[in-house]
Design a protein around this motif. Structure first.
Motif, PDB file in Angstrom:
ATOM      1  N   SER A 106      41.207  31.982  30.404  1.00 62.09           N
ATOM      2  CA  SER A 106      40.668  33.160  31.077  1.00 62.09           C
ATOM      3  C   SER A 106      41.766  34.198  31.208  1.00 62.09           C
ATOM      4  CB  SER A 106      40.102  32.787  32.450  1.00 62.09           C
ATOM      5  OG  SER A 106      40.987  31.979  33.140  1.00 62.09           O
ATOM      6  N   CYS A 107      41.375  35.451  31.119  1.00 64.06           N
ATOM      7  CA  CYS A 107      42.321  36.562  31.215  1.00 64.06           C
ATOM      8  C   CYS A 107      42.843  36.635  32.644  1.00 64.06           C
ATOM      9  CB  CYS A 107      41.620  37.863  30.845  1.00 64.06           C
ATOM     10  SG  CYS A 107      42.613  39.321  31.171  1.00 64.06           S
ATOM     11  N   PRO A 108      44.154  36.664  32.840  1.00 65.14           N
ATOM     12  CA  PRO A 108      44.681  36.665  34.208  1.00 65.14           C
ATOM     13  C   PRO A 108      44.336  37.949  34.969  1.00 65.14           C
ATOM     14  CG  PRO A 108      46.455  36.847  32.603  1.00 65.14           C
ATOM     15  CD  PRO A 108      45.208  36.581  31.831  1.00 65.14           C
ATOM     16  N   THR A 109      43.950  38.996  34.267  1.00 61.57           N
ATOM     17  CA  THR A 109      43.565  40.225  34.953  1.00 61.57           C
ATOM     18  C   THR A 109      42.097  40.197  35.332  1.00 61.57           C
ATOM     19  OG1 THR A 109      45.169  41.418  33.637  1.00 61.57           O
ATOM     20  CG2 THR A 109      43.523  42.741  34.779  1.00 61.57           C
ATOM     21  N   ASP A 110      41.285  39.694  34.415  1.00 64.44           N
ATOM     22  CA  ASP A 110      39.837  39.819  34.606  1.00 64.44           C
ATOM     23  C   ASP A 110      39.148  38.507  34.945  1.00 64.44           C
ATOM     24  OD1 ASP A 110      39.589  42.695  33.791  1.00 64.44           O
ATOM     25  OD2 ASP A 110      40.579  41.846  32.034  1.00 64.44           O
ATOM     26  N   GLY A 111      39.826  37.391  34.747  1.00 68.44           N
ATOM     27  CA  GLY A 111      39.231  36.098  35.063  1.00 68.44           C
ATOM     28  C   GLY A 111      38.083  35.726  34.135  1.00 68.44           C
ATOM     29  N   VAL A 112      38.015  36.339  32.952  1.00 66.16           N
ATOM     30  CA  VAL A 112      36.965  35.971  31.988  1.00 66.16           C
ATOM     31  C   VAL A 112      37.617  35.331  30.765  1.00 66.16           C
ATOM     32  CG1 VAL A 112      35.397  37.798  32.722  1.00 66.16           C
ATOM     33  CG2 VAL A 112      37.025  38.242  30.871  1.00 66.16           C
TER      34      VAL A 112
END
Lengths: 350, 320
Positions: free
Chosen positions: B212-218
């Protein structure tokens, strides 16, 4: 100080084994998405994040860092972690809200117990000088406590089997349960011993899983949902880790925590009892009468995701309040060998 | 686009290390006693004799100092039967765990009982210590307990300076599983390809790709193949020797930002003097011979300078 309520709860299905990463983080991503969608919150709305998990389950140092990705930790967030069941992370979040530092918090717990040898890993939580060097396995050690109660006439192997059968029947209505079924104590007692006096049904199953809860304060909680589950009492206590110096047939720390939290009048209780005899022991320690519904979710004998199981008890107790099935509910969580550390959370609907 | 298998990569992982701890005055005395075939307890603030001894009273937290030797025979308070012993346990054949209250003690010691079968175990039975063949000053100097009707095994006590340290070897086994994204990345490396993934929300390219993207959580989704060259964003010169080091210091460990990536990864920069490495230096992968490739970043032995002009600071300033 602010009143605090559970306003949302979500969990991953309890399963014997997931194909995912050793740290189990991908079990969390859908849980977060569901929880935020249910409450209408975005991650920017969360004031504090706190988790419970263990490096020994994941076989690597700082394993909880991988989970921080799943919560979207950039730009920087306020975050903390406990190497305990996430029920203790919830306690930390509750303190943060009570003291007025934040008005919302998201608490999560996760673990992939299937990755290692859980019975051996649990020896790492024992006294490192005199116990861990012997590699006492968690089931064998629980058997010592079970027999003490049997010898003292506090419970029988049949009583223990009744707990297992009742847990599995209750779990039939829990879609996230790992073990559910309509069985009888007679059938269970025909099974061989796993660690005499314990049979397999006396022990919570090895489970991969994850869960998360959102807490909010006062008006914020009332805005977020129709019926918040207000935390009216919240305490935790600890007994000596020296199991040979404790009265293992009861749980002084549970009794002390329950007294401080005020458990009178609870209609339902979710107990974190990884072994059948501990279910009976905890009912006695908490003074729960026949009128109290215990473990309507099936409890941890129906699924025991390490480091999330205690948090799930709080979520399940809150669900009883929020669904209007109870006005006053008790959740219990444990950590450490043989019920060494115990936490009691009392929730109310108003 | 090559996709070999969607199953995540998985392999046994054995973790092993020795925990070395100092014992302190109370446990040191206990361990020294065990080596000499004696068992020390300590008197609690309520007069009870605690065995094993504790530094502080479990009830009042008062500091305890009065040692009391107890017997090497005792009574089983409770037991459980281990039909299939696990690695590291005191006995490799079926045995009982027991809490044993030694004669003269008021609390019980956790240890194994070698009784042969559960039929020979009972609460209240008397047992005695069977000492280990080579005492060193540890709880394992008690090999196990045994019923009194077993012929005693003669074992020599040990001697020497007081025991102050304890070393416990820890060995744990796991089935380690990489994420689907990491698995694609590692399989790509086995083909000499560097595969990253792009976050669908913020368009950042991560290598290795993330669950998951650490900025967006996706989850990151679109696969991107990256070139094997880039720039040094930051670095350190390693001057300190340590256990398991493969290269003689001084050498450089650096963050390398591949062209097109939004996150640097750690690798070695060799092929020039350590003091010549600088931020913005352009480097290229030095691959190992193809026959040595596996599903590992070790396929790239190191990065080496390309000799091209340095990248301007602004081009990597966002990735430090």
């Amino acid at each position: 100080m602010s009143e605090v309520a559970v306003v949302g709860f979500a969990q991953a299905p309890n399963v014997r084994r997931t194909p995912g990463t050793t740290n189990g983080v991908e079990m969390l991503v859908p849980v977060f998405h569901r929880l935020l969608a249910d409450t209408g919150l975005s991650k920017q709305d969360i004031g504090f994040w706190c988790s419970g998990s263990s490096d020994y389950l994941a076989g690597r140092a700082f394993s909880f860092i991988a989970a921080v990705d799943a919560i979207g930790a950039f730009p920087p967030i306020m975050e903390s972690h406990v190497e305990m069941d996430a029920a203790w992370a919830l306690y930390e979040a509750w303190v943060k809200i009570r003291t007025g530092e934040v008005d919302t918090a998201l608490v999560y717990g996760f673990g992939k117990s299937s990755a290692g040898e859980l019975r051996r890993i649990m020896a790492m939580q024992m006294d490192p000088y005199l116990m861990t060097p012997l590699w006492p396995d968690s089931i064998g050690v629980a058997g010592l406590q079970a027999r003490l109660g049997i010898d003292a006439g506090l419970w029988t192997e049949r009583d223990m089997a009744e707990v297992a059968a009742s847990s599995r029947r209750a779990a039939l209505s829990n879609p996230d349960a790992q073990l559910a079924g309509d069985t009888t104590a007679e059938e269970l007692l025909k099974q061989p011993y796993l660690a005499d006096p314990l049979r397999a049904h006396d022990c919570a199953p090895i489970t991969d899983g994850a869960a998360a809860i959102i807490l909010a304060s006062g008006d914020k909680a009332r805005d977020l949902c129709d019926k918040p589950a207000w935390i009216s009492g919240f305490e935790h206590r600890v007994d000596t880790p020296l199991i040979g110096a404790r009265d293992l047939t009861t749980s002084p720390s549970t009794i002390a925590a329950a007294k401080a939290a005020g458990v009178d009048g609870v209609q339902v209780a979710e107990l974190h009892a990884p072994f059948t005899h501990q279910d009976i022991l905890l009912r006695q320690a908490l003074g729960l009468g026949e009128e109290v519904r215990v473990n309507p979710s099936g409890g941890v004998l129906a699924g025991h995701p390490m480091f999330a199981a205690g948090l799930i008890r709080i979520g399940a107790a809150a669900a009883e309040i929020r669904a209007g099935r109870a006005d006053r509910a008790l959740a219990h969580a444990t950590s450490g060998p043989l019920l060494q550390q115990n936490l009691v959370c009392v929730l109310e609907g108003r | 686009m090559v996709t070999i298998s969607s199953e995540p990569l998985s392999a046994p992982l054995d973790v092993g290390f020795d925990y070395t701890r100092s014992l302190g005055p109370v446990l040191g005395r206990f361990a020294t006693g065990l080596r000499a075939h004696t068992i020390a307890g300590i008197r609690g603030s309520d007069g009870r004799v605690l065995v094993p001894p504790t530094e502080y009273d479990p009830v009042t937290a008062e500091k305890l100092t009065e040692f009391v030797d107890v017997g090497t025979e005792g009574v089983v308070q409770t037991w459980s039967w281990i039909a299939q012993p696990l690695a590291g346990q005191p006995l490799s054949h079926p045995f009982a765990w027991a809490l044993v209250k030694l004669d003269g003690a008021d609390t019980a010691l956790l240890h194994a009982v070698d009784a042969g079968s559960p039929d020979r175990m009972s609460t209240g039975m008397r047992v005695r210590v069977r000492w280990a063949a080579e005492p060193v000053g540890s709880i394992r100097d008690i090999e196990c307990f045994e019923p009194l009707d077993v012929e005693p095994t003669e074992r020599e006590a040990g001697s020497g300076d007081p025991v102050t340290m304890l070393t416990t070897p820890i060995h744990l086994t796991y089935q380690h599983t990489a994420s689907p994204e990491e698995s694609r990345y590692l399989r790509g490396l086995a083909e000499g390809r560097l595969l990253g993934q792009r976050c669908p929300a913020c368009n950042k390219v991560y290598i290795p790709p993330r669950g998951s993207c650490p900025t967006d959580g996706v989850p990151t989704e679109d696969e991107i193949e990256l070139p094997d060259h880039g720039v040094v964003t930051t670095f350190c010169v390693v001057n300190v020797p340590f256990l398991g080091q493969r290269i003689k210091p001084p050498y450089v460990a650096a963050y390398i930002l591949l062209e097109g990536a939004d996150i640097p990864f750690l690798h070695l920069v060799l092929g020039c003097a350590a003091d010549e490495v600088r931020m913005g230096m352009r480097v290229r992968a030095q691959w190992r011979p193809r026959e040595q490739w596996g599903t590992t970043l070790e396929n790239i032995d190191h990065f080496r300078p390309t000799g091209e002009p340095d990248a301007p600071y602004e081009s990597y300033a966002q990735h430090l």
